[in-house]
Design a protein around this motif. Structure first.
Motif: not given
Length: 427
Positions: A362-387
């Motif tokens: 990915l052309p911007c950000g760093n490993g920590g930023l994208w790790a945080l975004i992805a971990m939240a997205a996986v949690l929200g998608g798997t449990l179906r609780c995006p908020l």
């Protein structure tokens, strides 16, 4: 000719009749459930540490220890097996309700059990979860504490003359307080109770749950420790065009969530076909956990230190790849066996590992930023609780700047999973 109601009666027809004096009574009772949840969180953290130190380091101590850098020999394979045997015995002769990761069991008590939970569940659930996690099980403490906090609140509610909806409110309040005690995320805990347990946003439930989590977060610094759990304000700001990348990461997270959920169902079906009693399934899962620990010890146990490392961007590419595959395999093999443990921390780890890998292209950000975004997205998608997942990421780090990026990724992940999967991991 129209007849108009008197002003008082017109206003009364618009009133929310779910809010009355009994709501104030529930708020007073929520002071107790919040304390119960915080105390249960403290007890579970200490139990997990005690089991981990005894099983892997042969010392009796309640100091939190992680296995990331532990030197494990071939004999360590038998530690998760022994833990699986103990959990299987507890499930068969103690209470079958200790099986699973906690949230579906709490949901089942609400939907089919009139929000009544047996007293023995409040004892056996945290004990079995501490044994499972302490002997290397790749789980978090949040699922068990949600069930334990809910069980204690349900038991407390049963001493009083309450309706089923009122007991449901207190059960959810205890569960949310337990989650707050573990993670220090009161807003996300309230949203989890609403999105996953209560299915309503009414004053009679929202206000008591909020009171309960406020009490729990007040107790937390004295019992568990300061919050946020993973404090980090060094995440770079996201440029406007980077929000499209967040949606892309969310889509990948949604695909990961759907694949993980489908794989879990498939593993459960395979266990069902085994010609042995289900009591022995956790021990079989323990074999895979033990072997996985030889490959990557960071995949074992509760893993909060690894989550912190992912958010700080200190996990290297090869380590992230190993973590993603080993954690996914041992988590699927173990959870589907019916052992006791939570799902939130493993989902954060698996999502964070995927995000750390994606950061390299990915052309911007760093490993920590994208790790945080992805971990939240996986949690929200798997449990179906995006908020819940969105606010969870913010409260875990204390960094409000990530809110737009995380919200977009969670929404995209949620959209993908609901389109691909008819059921979630909770059903």
């Amino acid at each position: 000719m129209k007849t108009s109601l008197p002003t008082g009666e017109a206003r009364d027809t618009l009133r929310d009749f779910t809010a009355d004096r009994r709501m104030l009574m529930l708020c007073a009772m929520a002071l107790v459930t919040g304390t119960f949840g915080a105390l249960a969180a403290w007890a579970l953290v200490k139990l997990i540490a005690l089991c981990t130190n005894f099983a892997y380091f042969h010392v009796i101590s309640t100091t939190t220890t992680y296995l990331t850098h532990a030197r494990l020999g071939p004999g360590s394979v038998f530690i998760p097996v022994a833990g699986g045997i103990l959990v299987g015995l507890i499930a068969r002769y103690g209470s079958k309700k200790i099986r699973g990761h906690g949230i579906p069991e709490a949901l089942d008590s609400i939907l089919t059990g009139a929000s009544r939970i047996e007293p023995k569940v409040a004892f056996w659930k945290p004990l079995s979860s501490a044994i499972a996690i302490g002997t290397g099980g790749p789980f978090g403490a949040e699922g068990p504490i949600i069930m334990t906090g809910g069980a204690l609140a349900s038991l407390f509610a049963q001493f009083f003359r309450l309706s089923a909806p009122e007991r449901k409110t207190l059960l959810a309040a205890g569960a949310a307080a337990g989650m707050t005690g573990i993670f220090g995320t009161p807003i996300a805990a309230v949203l989890l109770a609403i999105e996953v347990l209560l299915f309503e946003w009414k004053p009679r439930s929202f206000v008591p749950v909020t009171v309960s989590v406020i009490v729990a977060i007040a107790w937390r610094p004295w019992l568990v420790g300061p919050w946020p759990l993973f404090p980090h304000a060094g995440l770079p700001a996201m440029p406007w065009w980077g929000l499209g990348l967040c949606a892309g990461v969310g889509v990948v997270a949604g695909l990961q969530s759907a694949l993980t959920t489908a794989a879990l169902y498939r593993c459960e079906e395979l266990y069902e076909k085994l010609p042995i009693h289900w009591m022995w399934w956790p021990a079989l899962g323990g074999i895979i956990v033990g072997l996985g620990g030889l490959i990557d010890p960071a995949a074992l146990g509760i893993g909060y230190d690894t989550i912190d490392a992912l958010i700080h961007g200190s996990v290297l590419m090869h380590a992230a790849i190993a973590l993603l595959f080993v954690k996914s395999i041992i988590w699927l093999a173990s959870l589907s066996s019916g052992t006791a443990g939570g799902t939130l921390a493993p989902l954060l780890l698996m999502g964070g590992a995927a995000g750390a890998i994606e950061a390299h292209v990915l052309p911007c950000g760093n490993g920590g930023l994208w790790a945080l975004i992805a971990m939240a997205a996986v949690l929200g998608g798997t449990l179906r609780c995006p908020l819940t997942a969105t606010l969870f990421a913010v409260e875990l780090t204390g960094d409000l700047r990530v809110l737009p990026a995380v919200a977009i990724a969670c929404a995209a992940s949620f959209a993908v999973t609901v389109m691909l999967m008819r059921r979630s991991i909770l059903t």
